[in-house]
Design a protein around this motif. Sequence first.
Motif, short mmCIF file in Angstrom:
data_model
loop_
_atom_site.label_atom_id
_atom_site.label_comp_id
_atom_site.label_asym_id
_atom_site.label_seq_id
_atom_site.Cartn_x
_atom_site.Cartn_y
_atom_site.Cartn_z
N UNK A 116 -66.48 -59.30 8.67
CA UNK A 116 -67.13 -58.89 9.39
C UNK A 116 -68.87 -59.13 9.25
N UNK A 117 -69.68 -59.77 10.32
CA UNK A 117 -71.22 -60.43 9.78
C UNK A 117 -71.93 -59.15 9.60
N UNK A 118 -73.02 -59.00 8.39
CA UNK A 118 -73.59 -58.15 8.12
C UNK A 118 -74.57 -57.02 8.94
N UNK A 119 -74.80 -56.65 8.67
CA UNK A 119 -76.20 -55.27 9.86
C UNK A 119 -76.58 -56.19 9.95
N UNK A 120 -77.15 -56.77 11.48
CA UNK A 120 -78.18 -57.38 11.90
C UNK A 120 -79.88 -56.96 11.38
N UNK A 121 -80.43 -57.87 11.88
CA UNK A 121 -81.33 -57.12 11.26
C UNK A 121 -82.81 -57.28 11.48
N UNK A 122 -84.38 -57.85 12.15
CA UNK A 122 -84.95 -57.24 13.15
C UNK A 122 -86.72 -57.43 12.20
N UNK A 123 -87.79 -57.85 12.68
CA UNK A 123 -89.24 -57.98 11.71
C UNK A 123 -89.43 -56.59 12.06
N UNK A 124 -90.66 -55.94 11.11
CA UNK A 124 -91.54 -54.94 11.57
C UNK A 124 -91.30 -53.79 11.55
N UNK A 125 -91.15 -52.99 12.18
CA UNK A 125 -90.71 -50.83 11.53
C UNK A 125 -89.47 -50.82 12.69
N UNK A 126 -89.25 -49.62 12.49
CA UNK A 126 -88.04 -49.01 13.37
C UNK A 126 -88.42 -48.18 14.43
N UNK A 127 -89.76 -47.95 14.45
CA UNK A 127 -90.60 -47.90 16.05
C UNK A 127 -91.14 -48.26 16.15
N UNK A 128 -91.39 -48.90 17.75
CA UNK A 128 -92.26 -49.64 17.83
C UNK A 128 -93.42 -48.79 19.13
N UNK A 129 -94.60 -48.93 19.05
CA UNK A 129 -95.08 -48.36 20.44
C UNK A 129 -96.01 -49.85 21.33
N UNK A 130 -95.61 -49.58 22.25
CA UNK A 130 -96.04 -50.81 23.41
C UNK A 130 -96.43 -49.81 24.53
N UNK A 131 -97.65 -50.34 25.42
CA UNK A 131 -98.06 -49.62 25.96
C UNK A 131 -97.57 -49.76 28.28
N UNK A 165 -64.99 -59.51 15.45
CA UNK A 165 -65.05 -58.39 14.72
C UNK A 165 -66.89 -57.84 13.99
N UNK A 166 -66.53 -56.14 14.57
CA UNK A 166 -68.08 -56.07 15.06
C UNK A 166 -68.49 -55.16 13.69
N UNK A 167 -70.55 -55.63 13.14
CA UNK A 167 -71.29 -55.47 12.50
C UNK A 167 -71.14 -54.12 12.16
N UNK A 168 -71.40 -53.01 11.27
CA UNK A 168 -72.61 -51.72 11.34
C UNK A 168 -73.32 -52.31 12.47
N UNK A 169 -74.04 -51.18 13.21
CA UNK A 169 -75.44 -51.37 14.46
C UNK A 169 -76.43 -50.83 13.30
N UNK A 170 -77.45 -51.72 13.98
CA UNK A 170 -78.92 -51.00 13.82
C UNK A 170 -79.31 -50.78 15.17
N UNK A 171 -80.55 -49.38 14.15
CA UNK A 171 -81.36 -49.80 15.74
C UNK A 171 -82.52 -49.72 15.40
N UNK A 172 -82.93 -49.45 17.26
CA UNK A 172 -84.39 -50.26 16.83
C UNK A 172 -84.67 -48.71 17.91
N UNK A 173 -86.46 -47.86 17.65
CA UNK A 173 -87.26 -47.52 19.22
C UNK A 173 -88.22 -47.91 19.17
N UNK A 174 -88.18 -47.64 20.61
CA UNK A 174 -89.37 -47.93 21.22
C UNK A 174 -90.33 -47.00 22.16
N UNK A 175 -91.66 -46.85 21.69
CA UNK A 175 -92.31 -45.30 22.46
C UNK A 175 -92.55 -46.35 23.59
N UNK A 176 -92.89 -46.27 24.70
CA UNK A 176 -94.06 -46.08 26.08
C UNK A 176 -94.56 -45.22 25.76
N UNK A 177 -96.06 -45.86 25.60
CA UNK A 177 -97.28 -44.83 26.67
C UNK A 177 -97.52 -45.35 27.28
#
Length: 128
Positions: free
Chosen positions: A37-52, A116-128
């Motif tokens: 299976x593929x490796x766990x997905x990735x992204x740039x930046x922090x796990x939690x991001x804030x947006x207005x 085949x499914x990879x393990x998941x990666x979690x990302x959080x968005x906080x909306x202000x």
Amino acid sequence: LIPVPFVGTRTFTLALFHLGEKVADLEAVELTGLNAPPGRPTYEGAQFVTVKAGEEIQFTIAAEDPNNDQLIFEVKFAPDGSEFDVETGVFRWTPTARQRDLYLMNFYAYDVPYNLKSPFVQRGIIVQ
């Protein structure tokens, strides 16, 4: 090349026998199965991001496959109004004022054609 009936990579310890008696231990051998299976997905930046509210957020999910298979992506728990391109891994969203909250999304990668499914990666968005 001999087909190996398992998925992923495994290490085997080998021994040499003669007339049913162990004569010697051999070095460990690492074999890669038919597909992994593929490796766990990735992204740039922090796990939690804030947006207005009213501000667009965009990021890309990426992953690697040990067999160099083509990948497609999936997101679970995406907020209403968001867009996610399963082929490129690009996520886009402009939250509204009514969507002020915390959103946790799970991203997966799948290899094509084995699915085949990879393990998941979690990302959080906080909306202000």
